[in-house]
Write a protein that holds these residues in place. Sequence first.
Motif, PDB file in Angstrom:
ATOM      1  N   SER A 169       0.833  -1.208   0.000  1.00 35.41           N
ATOM      2  CA  SER A 169       0.000   0.000   0.000  1.00 35.41           C
ATOM      3  C   SER A 169       0.863   1.252   0.000  1.00 35.41           C
ATOM      4  O   SER A 169       2.050   1.224   0.333  1.00 35.41           O
ATOM      5  N   GLY A 170       0.237   2.379  -0.362  1.00 31.79           N
ATOM      6  CA  GLY A 170       0.978   3.633  -0.500  1.00 31.79           C
ATOM      7  C   GLY A 170       0.625   4.707   0.492  1.00 31.79           C
ATOM      8  O   GLY A 170       1.237   5.787   0.459  1.00 31.79           O
ATOM      9  N   ASP A 171      -0.335   4.465   1.388  1.00 35.10           N
ATOM     10  CA  ASP A 171      -0.697   5.524   2.341  1.00 35.10           C
ATOM     11  C   ASP A 171      -1.210   4.942   3.657  1.00 35.10           C
ATOM     12  O   ASP A 171      -2.162   5.434   4.232  1.00 35.10           O
ATOM     13  N   GLU A 172      -0.548   3.904   4.134  1.00 35.69           N
ATOM     14  CA  GLU A 172      -0.945   3.294   5.403  1.00 35.69           C
ATOM     15  C   GLU A 172      -0.859   4.306   6.541  1.00 35.69           C
ATOM     16  O   GLU A 172      -1.643   4.265   7.483  1.00 35.69           O
ATOM     17  N   GLU A 173       0.114   5.217   6.453  1.00 34.39           N
ATOM     18  CA  GLU A 173       0.324   6.185   7.527  1.00 34.39           C
ATOM     19  C   GLU A 173      -0.625   7.381   7.451  1.00 34.39           C
ATOM     20  O   GLU A 173      -0.724   8.145   8.420  1.00 34.39           O
ATOM     21  N   THR A 174      -1.320   7.562   6.342  1.00 34.07           N
ATOM     22  CA  THR A 174      -2.117   8.781   6.162  1.00 34.07           C
ATOM     23  C   THR A 174      -3.448   8.491   5.471  1.00 34.07           C
ATOM     24  O   THR A 174      -3.679   8.913   4.345  1.00 34.07           O
ATOM     25  N   GLY A 175      -4.296   7.756   6.130  1.00 39.79           N
ATOM     26  CA  GLY A 175      -5.649   7.600   5.627  1.00 39.79           C
ATOM     27  C   GLY A 175      -6.011   6.252   5.052  1.00 39.79           C
ATOM     28  O   GLY A 175      -7.183   5.904   4.947  1.00 39.79           O
ATOM     29  N   MET A 176      -5.025   5.492   4.578  1.00 41.27           N
ATOM     30  CA  MET A 176      -5.251   4.140   4.086  1.00 41.27           C
ATOM     31  C   MET A 176      -6.245   4.072   2.926  1.00 41.27           C
ATOM     32  O   MET A 176      -6.993   3.099   2.792  1.00 41.27           O
ATOM     33  N   VAL A 177      -6.244   5.063   2.056  1.00 40.63           N
ATOM     34  CA  VAL A 177      -7.128   5.026   0.890  1.00 40.63           C
ATOM     35  C   VAL A 177      -6.707   3.909  -0.055  1.00 40.63           C
ATOM     36  O   VAL A 177      -7.529   3.144  -0.556  1.00 40.63           O
ATOM     37  N   SER A 178      -5.392   3.808  -0.311  1.00 39.89           N
ATOM     38  CA  SER A 178      -4.926   2.744  -1.191  1.00 39.89           C
ATOM     39  C   SER A 178      -5.176   1.380  -0.558  1.00 39.89           C
ATOM     40  O   SER A 178      -5.509   0.408  -1.243  1.00 39.89           O
ATOM     41  N   THR A 179      -5.030   1.318   0.761  1.00 40.60           N
ATOM     42  CA  THR A 179      -5.280   0.046   1.453  1.00 40.60           C
ATOM     43  C   THR A 179      -6.716  -0.411   1.259  1.00 40.60           C
ATOM     44  O   THR A 179      -6.985  -1.589   0.983  1.00 40.60           O
ATOM     45  N   ARG A 180      -7.656   0.495   1.424  1.00 38.51           N
ATOM     46  CA  ARG A 180      -9.064   0.147   1.258  1.00 38.51           C
ATOM     47  C   ARG A 180      -9.337  -0.350  -0.160  1.00 38.51           C
ATOM     48  O   ARG A 180     -10.046  -1.341  -0.377  1.00 38.51           O
TER      49      ARG A 180
END
Length: 470
Positions: A169-180
């Motif tokens: 993922s690319g934004d685990e630290e800031t919102g987790m949009v890519s994770t979702r």
Amino acid sequence: MIRKLLLATTLCCCATAPGMTAQERAPHELEAREIYSDIVSIRSARGQEKMPEMVDYLVAVLKEAGFEEDDFEITDYDNKGEATQGLIVWYRAENPSEDPIVLLAHMDVVDALAEDWVRPPFELIEEEGYFFGRGTADNKYGVTQLVSTFIRLKEEGFEPTRDLVMVLSGDEETGMVSTRGQAKYVDEVVKPAFVLNADAGGLALGDDGEPLYYGVQGAEKTYATFELTVTNPGGHSSTPRKDNAIYELADALKAIQAYEFPVMSSELTRASLRSSGRQRLDGLGKAMRDFADDPTDEDAIAVLRANPATVGTIGTTCVATMLRGGHAENALPQSATATVNCRIFPGVGIEATEETLKQVVANEDVKFKLISDLVESPESVLREDVMAALETALAARGADVPILPHMSSGGTDGMHYRNLGYDTVGISGAAAKQNDTFAHGLNERLPVKSFYDGLDHFYIVIKELASPEA
């Protein structure tokens, strides 16, 4: 030939264990160290727009090892106006006989300012038995482990019995949009048997550097962030008002600071504390054991609450993390806002936590706003096959220690997969002393020995779970 060209340089500067020269390192160790150095140097923090560079680099080194174009899925997402990418890599089984395994890590980091660090944060530096640099622990070691393992297996010609899917993922630290987005893709397309997370768990070391136990993350607390705001008409600083916005907000924050949420436990957290407590002969170890036996033990509760490493294990916590207010030095503040971050014990719920905070503050003029997305995830089953594979990996490492389940107070990508019904366990190959990596803080680091000792970790786990002879 990106990786091969850089390898010659690595031979001259690669870290070495006592009595071992760089030339004696195995090829996969040199390759992993090079990847580690290269990705630490990429400032993949929010606002830097470096994620495409990170993804391009990882795709290049994986292609060089033999992965094909159709083995990659590069995903693009918008995170509050900033584009961020995620990377999914398939290691395909020719004739899969079992459901896939998904392996998680995150490519982004919390940002770091060079002027605050002793060493440059975005350069891998070896000193004093450590690798220093932002992400060395959280989570570019996890990325390095998974990527280098995929490369090593591919170069050996390993043929798995099931698809292996690496999801970065690319934004685990800031919102987790890519994770979702990735979790949704995994749920719709991959449908794995289970998920392994390189961003949690790991080998705990004592003060003498010897292994104490291996922690497996089987659950994590719910992450929720609130903004608390007070407003009023303000005015000139020479004519103070009784209802000063900053003072009212300060009173609210002091009330939250003084409040302690109810003590809670689960079978998993009690088992974790009992096992961890058996590894310690000090007062904290006794409190862990006593609480596991009797969660109402007030003396044990007091000790656990006083220790930052255990306070989050026995209930919900909320803490102020950011503050802003006022608009001029000679004017009364028209508004003041604080950010309060909560880590909520599974089963409590975000709405109930917000209501509790409002009762604690007891001031209707303090307005609450939830500014984080909601994810409440259940505990995961710790599968027998995964635990057996871990035992094999630890034995190969010479770590004869108990494997202990635990709940993380911090949040990881794993919560989104648990929320979709997939058993997700954190099994990092890292090893460190308690509170010794300074993740998210200044001068983040990972022991050099831990780096190399952990490189076989996922290699062995994968072979145990996806080999024809397993």
